[in-house]
Structure formats: structure tokens, C-alpha cells
Write a protein that holds these residues in place. Sequence first.
Motif, PDB file in Angstrom:
ATOM      1  N   THR A 121      22.666  11.222  10.046  1.00 33.45           N
ATOM      2  CA  THR A 121      21.669  11.130   8.974  1.00 33.45           C
ATOM      3  C   THR A 121      20.547  12.131   9.156  1.00 33.45           C
ATOM      4  OG1 THR A 121      22.138   8.763   8.754  1.00 33.45           O
ATOM      5  CG2 THR A 121      20.114   9.563   7.752  1.00 33.45           C
ATOM      6  N   TYR A 122      20.079  12.277  10.391  1.00 32.10           N
ATOM      7  CA  TYR A 122      18.913  13.132  10.646  1.00 32.10           C
ATOM      8  C   TYR A 122      19.227  14.337  11.531  1.00 32.10           C
ATOM      9  CZ  TYR A 122      15.933   9.853   8.200  1.00 32.10           C
ATOM     10  OH  TYR A 122      15.346   9.087   7.218  1.00 32.10           O
ATOM     11  N   ASP A 123      20.520  14.650  11.665  1.00 27.82           N
ATOM     12  CA  ASP A 123      20.932  15.829  12.425  1.00 27.82           C
ATOM     13  C   ASP A 123      20.300  15.836  13.815  1.00 27.82           C
ATOM     14  OD1 ASP A 123      22.306  18.217  12.852  1.00 27.82           O
ATOM     15  OD2 ASP A 123      20.651  19.451  12.095  1.00 27.82           O
ATOM     16  N   VAL A 124      20.413  14.701  14.485  1.00 26.94           N
ATOM     17  CA  VAL A 124      19.811  14.514  15.802  1.00 26.94           C
ATOM     18  C   VAL A 124      20.812  14.866  16.902  1.00 26.94           C
ATOM     19  CG1 VAL A 124      18.903  12.790  17.409  1.00 26.94           C
ATOM     20  CG2 VAL A 124      18.221  12.732  15.005  1.00 26.94           C
ATOM     21  N   VAL A 125      20.406  15.692  17.830  1.00 26.67           N
ATOM     22  CA  VAL A 125      21.206  15.988  19.019  1.00 26.67           C
ATOM     23  C   VAL A 125      20.646  15.151  20.167  1.00 26.67           C
ATOM     24  CG1 VAL A 125      21.966  17.753  20.649  1.00 26.67           C
ATOM     25  CG2 VAL A 125      21.706  18.322  18.213  1.00 26.67           C
ATOM     26  N   ASN A 135       0.809  -1.221   0.000  1.00 31.28           N
ATOM     27  CA  ASN A 135       0.000   0.000   0.000  1.00 31.28           C
ATOM     28  C   ASN A 135       0.848   1.280   0.000  1.00 31.28           C
ATOM     29  OD1 ASN A 135      -3.076  -0.831   0.511  1.00 31.28           O
ATOM     30  ND2 ASN A 135      -1.756  -2.269   1.607  1.00 31.28           N
ATOM     31  N   HIS A 136       2.139   1.113  -0.274  1.00 28.93           N
ATOM     32  CA  HIS A 136       3.054   2.262  -0.410  1.00 28.93           C
ATOM     33  C   HIS A 136       3.053   3.151   0.835  1.00 28.93           C
ATOM     34  CE1 HIS A 136       3.211   0.953  -4.567  1.00 28.93           C
ATOM     35  NE2 HIS A 136       1.891   1.084  -4.653  1.00 28.93           N
ATOM     36  N   SER A 137       3.024   2.510   1.992  1.00 30.76           N
ATOM     37  CA  SER A 137       3.088   3.235   3.260  1.00 30.76           C
ATOM     38  C   SER A 137       4.494   3.158   3.846  1.00 30.76           C
ATOM     39  CB  SER A 137       2.096   2.649   4.267  1.00 30.76           C
ATOM     40  OG  SER A 137       0.769   2.870   3.849  1.00 30.76           O
ATOM     41  N   LYS A 138       4.849   4.175   4.590  1.00 29.51           N
ATOM     42  CA  LYS A 138       6.151   4.186   5.265  1.00 29.51           C
ATOM     43  C   LYS A 138       6.019   3.500   6.627  1.00 29.51           C
ATOM     44  CE  LYS A 138       7.806   8.438   3.084  1.00 29.51           C
ATOM     45  NZ  LYS A 138       8.140   9.868   3.291  1.00 29.51           N
ATOM     46  N   LEU A 139       7.112   2.870   7.053  1.00 27.95           N
ATOM     47  CA  LEU A 139       7.104   2.146   8.329  1.00 27.95           C
ATOM     48  C   LEU A 139       8.340   2.479   9.144  1.00 27.95           C
ATOM     49  CD1 LEU A 139       6.035  -0.088  10.276  1.00 27.95           C
ATOM     50  CD2 LEU A 139       7.328  -1.738   8.894  1.00 27.95           C
ATOM     51  N   ILE A 140       8.115   2.861  10.404  1.00 29.47           N
ATOM     52  CA  ILE A 140       9.197   2.983  11.391  1.00 29.47           C
ATOM     53  C   ILE A 140       8.908   1.961  12.476  1.00 29.47           C
ATOM     54  CG2 ILE A 140      10.326   4.442  13.118  1.00 29.47           C
ATOM     55  CD1 ILE A 140       9.612   6.872  11.432  1.00 29.47           C
ATOM     56  N   HIS A 141       9.811   1.020  12.636  1.00 31.17           N
ATOM     57  CA  HIS A 141       9.616  -0.075  13.596  1.00 31.17           C
ATOM     58  C   HIS A 141      10.646   0.033  14.722  1.00 31.17           C
ATOM     59  CE1 HIS A 141       8.787  -4.049  15.183  1.00 31.17           C
ATOM     60  NE2 HIS A 141      10.065  -4.351  15.096  1.00 31.17           N
ATOM     61  N   ILE A 142      10.197  -0.201  15.943  1.00 33.13           N
ATOM     62  CA  ILE A 142      11.072  -0.101  17.113  1.00 33.13           C
ATOM     63  C   ILE A 142      11.573  -1.489  17.511  1.00 33.13           C
ATOM     64  CG2 ILE A 142      11.320   0.740  19.460  1.00 33.13           C
ATOM     65  CD1 ILE A 142      10.703   2.887  17.287  1.00 33.13           C
ATOM     66  N   SER A 143      12.891  -1.625  17.557  1.00 30.93           N
ATOM     67  CA  SER A 143      13.504  -2.887  17.970  1.00 30.93           C
ATOM     68  C   SER A 143      14.382  -2.652  19.204  1.00 30.93           C
ATOM     69  CB  SER A 143      14.295  -3.506  16.806  1.00 30.93           C
ATOM     70  OG  SER A 143      14.663  -4.847  17.128  1.00 30.93           O
ATOM     71  N   THR A 144      15.311  -3.539  19.463  1.00 32.57           N
ATOM     72  CA  THR A 144      15.953  -3.577  20.780  1.00 32.57           C
ATOM     73  C   THR A 144      17.434  -3.937  20.726  1.00 32.57           C
ATOM     74  OG1 THR A 144      15.912  -4.771  22.917  1.00 32.57           O
ATOM     75  CG2 THR A 144      15.180  -5.972  20.996  1.00 32.57           C
ATOM     76  N   ILE A 179      12.194  12.389  12.053  1.00 29.91           N
ATOM     77  CA  ILE A 179      12.379  11.566  10.856  1.00 29.91           C
ATOM     78  C   ILE A 179      11.165  11.681   9.941  1.00 29.91           C
ATOM     79  CG2 ILE A 179      12.551   9.176  10.023  1.00 29.91           C
ATOM     80  CD1 ILE A 179      14.206   8.555  12.554  1.00 29.91           C
ATOM     81  N   ILE A 180       9.973  11.585  10.522  1.00 30.97           N
ATOM     82  CA  ILE A 180       8.745  11.674   9.728  1.00 30.97           C
ATOM     83  C   ILE A 180       8.655  13.021   9.017  1.00 30.97           C
ATOM     84  CG2 ILE A 180       6.217  11.856   9.913  1.00 30.97           C
ATOM     85  CD1 ILE A 180       6.374   9.647  12.070  1.00 30.97           C
ATOM     86  N   GLY A 181       9.058  14.084   9.701  1.00 31.15           N
ATOM     87  CA  GLY A 181       8.974  15.417   9.124  1.00 31.15           C
ATOM     88  C   GLY A 181      10.135  15.791   8.231  1.00 31.15           C
ATOM     89  N   SER A 182      11.140  14.931   8.177  1.00 31.56           N
ATOM     90  CA  SER A 182      12.320  15.226   7.367  1.00 31.56           C
ATOM     91  C   SER A 182      12.001  15.122   5.882  1.00 31.56           C
ATOM     92  CB  SER A 182      13.442  14.243   7.719  1.00 31.56           C
ATOM     93  OG  SER A 182      14.529  14.370   6.821  1.00 31.56           O
ATOM     94  N   GLU A 183      12.749  15.849   5.076  1.00 32.00           N
ATOM     95  CA  GLU A 183      12.569  15.788   3.627  1.00 32.00           C
ATOM     96  C   GLU A 183      13.199  14.528   3.038  1.00 32.00           C
ATOM     97  OE1 GLU A 183      13.989  19.371   1.895  1.00 32.00           O
ATOM     98  OE2 GLU A 183      12.474  20.628   2.867  1.00 32.00           O
ATOM     99  N   LYS A 184      14.006  13.832   3.843  1.00 35.88           N
ATOM    100  CA  LYS A 184      14.631  12.611   3.332  1.00 35.88           C
ATOM    101  C   LYS A 184      14.187  11.405   4.146  1.00 35.88           C
ATOM    102  CE  LYS A 184      18.929  13.467   5.927  1.00 35.88           C
ATOM    103  NZ  LYS A 184      20.392  13.608   5.826  1.00 35.88           N
ATOM    104  N   TRP A 185      14.049  10.302   3.446  1.00 34.07           N
ATOM    105  CA  TRP A 185      13.673   9.033   4.071  1.00 34.07           C
ATOM    106  C   TRP A 185      14.800   8.046   3.763  1.00 34.07           C
ATOM    107  CZ3 TRP A 185       9.783   7.503   7.281  1.00 34.07           C
ATOM    108  CH2 TRP A 185       9.612   6.126   7.471  1.00 34.07           C
ATOM    109  N   VAL A 186      15.562   7.719   4.787  1.00 33.43           N
ATOM    110  CA  VAL A 186      16.709   6.827   4.598  1.00 33.43           C
ATOM    111  C   VAL A 186      16.368   5.477   5.214  1.00 33.43           C
ATOM    112  CG1 VAL A 186      19.178   6.482   5.000  1.00 33.43           C
ATOM    113  CG2 VAL A 186      18.264   8.803   4.707  1.00 33.43           C
TER     114      VAL A 186
END
Length: 288
Positions: free
Chosen positions: A264-268, A94-103, A198-205
Motif C-alpha cells: 500500500t505504501y511502498d514500504v521496504v 474535527n476532520h483530523s487524521k488518526l494513526i493509532h498504534i496497536s499490538t 504514510i503521513i507524507g503520502s498522497e494517499k490515505w488508506v
Amino acid sequence: MQKILVTGAKGQLGSELQTISKHYNQYEFIFVDREELPLDELDKIKAGLNEIKPDIIVSAGAYTAVDQAESEKELVDCVNHLAVAEIAKWAANNHSKLIHISTDYVFDGTSKTALHENEKTSPINWYGETKLRGEQAILSYLPEGIIIRTSWVYSEYGNNFVKTMLRLMNERDSISVVKDQIGAPTYALDLAHVIMKIIGSEKWVPGIFHYSNNGETSWYDFAKAIHEISGLVCEVNGVTSDQFPTRAKRPKYSLLDTTKIQKTYDVVIPNWRDSLEKVLRHRLLNKN
């Protein structure tokens, strides 16, 4: 308006995402837990996703009772692996984006240096094994997905180490905490902000990223910090893993290298103790 579906709505991360969602009016959020989307009933997952039709899925729901997982293997595999596979398949179709939390528990704990995303995985408990299987399902069915491995998550919501320590320190004169397991705590609110960045970023890596708060510590030193910041009167003693046996083995060393997500996402990323002080002083201690 893009629709964001968050599973595990009542968990620590899901709850923090709900807290900050009001600041992101450009999205429509749908928060679901086991009542709305039961991850242990695979036949209901596809139907539920077809009804919601999310553009972005944050897969935060999981079976996280590490010791109990050893005696509920089929259920744990269903929630942490098979359900994740169903979500990944649906997202791919369905062409959806996925962010999955692992450990961090996908690692065996034998490393002596902070773990990169491409380090060899080798879980030593069933929880870690099923989370790894979930990762592999995403990489197989949805290579464009993002997987975030995190560690030692706590918040004011749900059950976690910080809240357990506060309770025990209030109830007892002394407690014993394992001193030979090394990693880094993660404040769920910090992780929630990163996910929204990440969701709001212009890039999806796509691929695997590691996220925890900066610095490293042991469970014992983590407990000592909780003790110092809270000011509770209780003796905190360090013990070895051998002195404190658990049903499921824990990795001795699972510190995550977070360089990739920072660059990648300029995260502090805040230091773990700074975030701990924030949640204790501003939120948890005010409730006690």
C-alpha cells in the motif's frame, strides 16, 4: 502548516518520532505525554485536543506493562480503550487524521502462519484485550482512521527487551530466555519512518495494517543475537514458557504478515537482525 500531535512522547516510538521530526520542517509537531495530555483523565482529553487542534494525531501513548496490567484493569482499560475512543471521537468531529498504534497481543497465538490484518482476534491477556477495545472504538467512531499493529518494540529509549538483556548479560554469568514464543522484533525508529511516510503520502488508506521488521525469531534467538552482536560474556539458555511463568499469558505465535503495508505504501522493511545490529553498534553499545 499541518500540525501533528504525538501522544506517548516519552515512550519508545514517541521518542524516535521526536528524533526524526527535525527532518520534517513542513509540519509543526506537538509531543505530549501524561503531564500534558493524561490518558487516564478522560475529561481532560477533549479539552486538550481543542486547545492543540491537531490536523494529524499519532496515538502512540499506551499502558504497556503487560504483567502489571492484570492487577490494574480499570486504569489499563481507561488508557488503552476509553482514552482512544475519546481521541477517535474528537478526530471524527474535527476532520483530523488518526494513526493509532496497536499490538500483536490482540491475537491468541494459536496460528501457525503469519497473521493477516483480517485474522480473528482473541486476546489472552488484559493488555491485549484493552488494545483490541481501542481498535474497535476507532473502527466505530472513526472508520477513516489507520491502525498499525506492531510487535516486540525496542529502541534506545524506555524499557524494552534489548536493554534488559544488555543489563542482565552485564550483571550475570547466565540467563534463561523463553524459546517457544515466536514473532518478530520491531525497531521503533523503523516504525517511526513508516509513520512519517504514510503521513507524507498522497494517499490515505484507512483500516488496519501490520508492521514489524522482516523475518521471524523466538525471544531466545533474539537474545542470542543480542549476545553475539554485543560480545558480552554470558551464557544464554532457552527455556519453555511453562518453565518461565508470568502473570499475563503471552501468545506462542504472533508473527505479523506485513504484505499489506509494504504494497500500500511502498514500504521496504529491514530484516530484524539488521536493525538490531544498527541500534546496538551505533547507539546502545556506545552508551555502555
